[in-house]
Design a protein around this motif. Structure first.
Motif, PDB file in Angstrom:
ATOM      1  N   ARG A 203       0.726  -1.595   0.058  1.00 36.59           N
ATOM      2  CA  ARG A 203      -0.445   0.006  -0.204  1.00 36.59           C
ATOM      3  C   ARG A 203       0.859   0.918  -0.046  1.00 36.59           C
ATOM      4  NH1 ARG A 203      -5.818  -1.117   0.699  1.00 36.59           N
ATOM      5  NH2 ARG A 203      -5.470   0.815  -0.045  1.00 36.59           N
ATOM      6  N   PHE A 204       2.086   1.028   0.989  1.00 35.18           N
ATOM      7  CA  PHE A 204       2.919   2.274   0.111  1.00 35.18           C
ATOM      8  C   PHE A 204       3.259   2.446  -1.169  1.00 35.18           C
ATOM      9  CE2 PHE A 204       3.337   2.350   5.279  1.00 35.18           C
ATOM     10  CZ  PHE A 204       2.780   3.582   5.648  1.00 35.18           C
ATOM     11  N   LYS A 205       3.763   1.699  -1.571  1.00 40.52           N
ATOM     12  CA  LYS A 205       4.808   1.313  -3.060  1.00 40.52           C
ATOM     13  C   LYS A 205       3.484   2.184  -3.911  1.00 40.52           C
ATOM     14  CE  LYS A 205       6.482  -1.647  -5.805  1.00 40.52           C
ATOM     15  NZ  LYS A 205       7.236  -2.572  -6.567  1.00 40.52           N
ATOM     16  N   GLN A 206       1.878   1.837  -3.182  1.00 44.46           N
ATOM     17  CA  GLN A 206       1.327   2.226  -4.284  1.00 44.46           C
ATOM     18  C   GLN A 206       0.820   2.913  -4.016  1.00 44.46           C
ATOM     19  OE1 GLN A 206       0.573   0.584  -7.134  1.00 44.46           O
ATOM     20  NE2 GLN A 206      -1.472   1.364  -7.645  1.00 44.46           N
ATOM     21  N   TYR A 207       0.995   4.306  -2.994  1.00 47.21           N
ATOM     22  CA  TYR A 207       0.720   5.379  -2.263  1.00 47.21           C
ATOM     23  C   TYR A 207       1.877   7.037  -3.530  1.00 47.21           C
ATOM     24  CZ  TYR A 207       0.997   9.779  -0.138  1.00 47.21           C
ATOM     25  OH  TYR A 207       1.154  10.763   0.701  1.00 47.21           O
ATOM     26  N   PHE A 208       3.617   6.337  -2.886  1.00 48.36           N
ATOM     27  CA  PHE A 208       4.363   6.801  -3.894  1.00 48.36           C
ATOM     28  C   PHE A 208       4.324   6.946  -4.834  1.00 48.36           C
ATOM     29  CE2 PHE A 208       5.741   6.621   0.804  1.00 48.36           C
ATOM     30  CZ  PHE A 208       5.883   8.013   1.397  1.00 48.36           C
ATOM     31  N   LYS A 209       3.756   5.631  -6.098  1.00 48.91           N
ATOM     32  CA  LYS A 209       3.654   5.737  -7.024  1.00 48.91           C
ATOM     33  C   LYS A 209       3.067   5.852  -7.603  1.00 48.91           C
ATOM     34  CE  LYS A 209       2.664   1.830 -11.109  1.00 48.91           C
ATOM     35  NZ  LYS A 209       2.811   0.576 -11.005  1.00 48.91           N
ATOM     36  N   MET A 210       1.895   6.374  -6.990  1.00 50.36           N
ATOM     37  CA  MET A 210       0.339   7.099  -7.358  1.00 50.36           C
ATOM     38  C   MET A 210       0.455   8.622  -7.316  1.00 50.36           C
ATOM     39  SD  MET A 210      -1.518   5.091  -9.862  1.00 50.36           S
ATOM     40  CE  MET A 210      -2.001   6.414 -10.241  1.00 50.36           C
ATOM     41  N   LYS A 211       0.901   8.788  -6.807  1.00 50.39           N
ATOM     42  CA  LYS A 211       1.041   9.957  -6.068  1.00 50.39           C
ATOM     43  C   LYS A 211       1.008  11.899  -6.683  1.00 50.39           C
ATOM     44  CE  LYS A 211       2.611  13.999  -2.444  1.00 50.39           C
ATOM     45  NZ  LYS A 211       4.131  14.231  -1.036  1.00 50.39           N
ATOM     46  N   PRO A 212       2.120  11.682  -7.718  1.00 48.67           N
ATOM     47  CA  PRO A 212       2.727  12.466  -8.734  1.00 48.67           C
ATOM     48  C   PRO A 212       1.678  12.164  -9.500  1.00 48.67           C
ATOM     49  CG  PRO A 212       4.164  10.461  -8.756  1.00 48.67           C
ATOM     50  CD  PRO A 212       3.432  10.327  -7.430  1.00 48.67           C
ATOM     51  N   VAL A 213       1.079  10.983 -10.210  1.00 47.22           N
ATOM     52  CA  VAL A 213       0.363  11.260 -10.610  1.00 47.22           C
ATOM     53  C   VAL A 213      -0.932  11.563 -10.735  1.00 47.22           C
ATOM     54  CG1 VAL A 213      -1.437   9.316 -12.532  1.00 47.22           C
ATOM     55  CG2 VAL A 213       0.519   8.525 -11.644  1.00 47.22           C
ATOM     56  N   VAL A 214      -1.206  11.097  -9.433  1.00 44.81           N
ATOM     57  CA  VAL A 214      -3.001  12.001  -9.511  1.00 44.81           C
ATOM     58  C   VAL A 214      -2.993  13.118  -8.820  1.00 44.81           C
ATOM     59  CG1 VAL A 214      -4.036  10.360  -8.478  1.00 44.81           C
ATOM     60  CG2 VAL A 214      -2.767  11.332  -6.797  1.00 44.81           C
ATOM     61  N   THR A 215      -1.463  13.405  -8.209  1.00 44.58           N
ATOM     62  CA  THR A 215      -1.176  14.950  -8.184  1.00 44.58           C
ATOM     63  C   THR A 215      -1.713  16.092  -9.094  1.00 44.58           C
ATOM     64  OG1 THR A 215       0.392  14.783  -6.248  1.00 44.58           O
ATOM     65  CG2 THR A 215       0.252  17.184  -6.953  1.00 44.58           C
ATOM     66  N   ALA A 216      -1.255  15.821  -9.814  1.00 45.39           N
ATOM     67  CA  ALA A 216      -1.153  16.291 -11.544  1.00 45.39           C
ATOM     68  C   ALA A 216      -2.627  17.021 -12.278  1.00 45.39           C
ATOM     69  CB  ALA A 216      -0.466  15.752 -12.761  1.00 45.39           C
ATOM     70  N   LEU A 217      -3.813  15.609 -11.214  1.00 45.74           N
ATOM     71  CA  LEU A 217      -5.093  15.629 -12.271  1.00 45.74           C
ATOM     72  C   LEU A 217      -5.771  17.314 -11.484  1.00 45.74           C
ATOM     73  CD1 LEU A 217      -6.310  12.326 -10.978  1.00 45.74           C
ATOM     74  CD2 LEU A 217      -6.071  13.101 -13.021  1.00 45.74           C
ATOM     75  N   GLN A 218      -6.116  17.825 -12.148  1.00 45.59           N
ATOM     76  CA  GLN A 218      -6.721  19.464 -11.666  1.00 45.59           C
ATOM     77  C   GLN A 218      -8.635  19.454 -11.876  1.00 45.59           C
ATOM     78  OE1 GLN A 218      -4.481  21.956 -10.893  1.00 45.59           O
ATOM     79  NE2 GLN A 218      -3.144  20.581 -11.093  1.00 45.59           N
ATOM     80  N   LEU A 219      -9.359  20.199 -11.107  1.00 49.26           N
ATOM     81  CA  LEU A 219     -10.586  20.182 -10.704  1.00 49.26           C
ATOM     82  C   LEU A 219     -10.607  21.122 -11.812  1.00 49.26           C
ATOM     83  CD1 LEU A 219     -11.101  20.461  -7.493  1.00 49.26           C
ATOM     84  CD2 LEU A 219     -11.808  19.193  -8.161  1.00 49.26           C
ATOM     85  N   PRO A 220     -12.003  20.618 -12.797  1.00 42.42           N
ATOM     86  CA  PRO A 220     -12.323  21.831 -13.419  1.00 42.42           C
ATOM     87  C   PRO A 220     -12.419  23.237 -13.528  1.00 42.42           C
ATOM     88  CG  PRO A 220     -14.133  20.343 -13.206  1.00 42.42           C
ATOM     89  CD  PRO A 220     -13.206  19.049 -12.056  1.00 42.42           C
ATOM     90  N   LYS A 221     -12.686  23.628 -14.447  1.00 42.83           N
ATOM     91  CA  LYS A 221     -12.924  25.405 -13.768  1.00 42.83           C
ATOM     92  C   LYS A 221     -13.672  26.163 -14.620  1.00 42.83           C
ATOM     93  CE  LYS A 221      -7.603  26.479 -13.644  1.00 42.83           C
ATOM     94  NZ  LYS A 221      -6.700  27.255 -14.029  1.00 42.83           N
TER      95      LYS A 221
END
Length: 221
Positions: A203-221
Motif C-alpha cells: 500500500r505504501f508503494k502504491q501510494y508513492f507511485k500514484m502520488k505524482p500521477v493524481v497530484t497532476a490532476l486538476q479540478l475543472p474550472k
C-alpha cells in the motif's frame, strides 16, 4: 453506495473521521512501532515515522481543499463486503465496523482501490478512467435522485463528472496511506494468519507511485 451516502445526519454538521483516524494510526506507528519501522533493512518499503507525518500533513492540507461532501460512508467496501442476492436482484453491504461520516470521494476511491484485492494484490485491476467515469455517472444519477427530495432532473454534467473523478483519485491516496498504517499496526498485534507487513509495504508503494500521477490532476474550472 449512493443510498448509504444519502442518509442524513439529522440536521447536524458531521465531521469527517478520516483525519482523526489517520492521526491515531500514525501515533500508534510512532509510539509502538518506531524501532521496527526504522529498521535499516526496510528503508524503501516502510517510510520513517517522520516521513509519514510529513505526508499526512500534506494530504490533510491538499485533500481537505477539494470540496468533497462529507456523507455517511462504509469506509471498507472491498468486494467481500458486497453481497448480491440473485433471487431478489438486490445488492447489500456487510461489515460496517469502519462506518462513519467521511468524504464522499474517499469512500469511492477506497472502493476502487479494493478492486486490486487483498491476499493477491494486483493494481493492474484498478479501474480505468473509462470504467470509472461510467461508474461515477451512474452513481451521481442515483445520488441526485436520492438527495433532491423529489423526482427531478438527474442529468449529470461533464463538469460534475470530471470533478468527482479528480476528487476520487486524489482521495485514493488517503486510502492507501490509511490501510498501510493499519497493516503495520495489525502486523504487531493481530493473531490472524495474514502477512500484514507485506500488505502495508504494497500500500505504501502504491501510494508513492500514484502520488505524482493524481497530484497532476486538476479540478475543472
Amino acid at each position: 453506495m449512493a443510498r448509504v451516502h444519502a442518509i442524513h445526519a439529522n440536521g447536524s454538521l458531521p465531521r469527517p473521521i478520516l483525519w482523526q483516524k489517520l492521526h491515531k494510526y500514525l501515533s500508534l506507528v510512532k509510539t509502538e512501532l518506531s524501532p521496527k519501522v526504522s529498521n535499516p533493512s526496510l528503508p524503501r518499503d516502510v517510510p520513517s515515522p517522520e516521513a509519514l507525518e510529513q505526508e499526512l500533513v500534506w494530504m490533510q492540507d491538499t485533500l481537505s481543499q477539494l470540496g468533497s461532501p462529507v456523507v455517511l460512508c462504509h469506509n471498507d467496501l472491498l468486494c467481500k463486503n458486497i453481497i448480491y442476492d440473485s433471487t431478489q436482484d438486490r445488492v447489500r453491504f456487510i461489515d460496517y465496523e469502519y462506518t462513519g461520516y467521511n468524504y464522499q470521494a474517499f469512500d469511492i476511491g477506497n472502493h476502487f482501490n479494493e478492486f486490486a484485492g487483498v491476499k493477491e494484490v494486483d493494481y493492474g485491476l484498478y479501474p480505468s478512467k473509462e470504467t470509472q467515469l461510467q461508474w461515477l455517472h451512474s452513481y451521481l444519477q442515483a445520488y441526485k435522485e436520492l438527495t433532491q427530495g423529489h423526482p427531478g432532473d438527474t442529468r449529470v454534467s461533464e463538469e460534475e463528472l470530471e470533478t468527482l473523478y479528480v476528487q476520487v483519485n486524489k482521495f485514493s491516496l488517503a486510502s492507501h496511506f490509511l490501510w498501510a498504517c493499519w497493516g503495520l499496526i495489525q502486523d504487531k498485534y493481530s493473531t490472524i494468519d495474514f502477512n500484514f507487513l507485506r500488505y502495508a509495504k504494497l500500500r505504501f508503494k502504491q501510494y508513492f507511485k500514484m502520488k505524482p500521477v493524481v497530484t497532476a490532476l486538476q479540478l475543472p474550472k
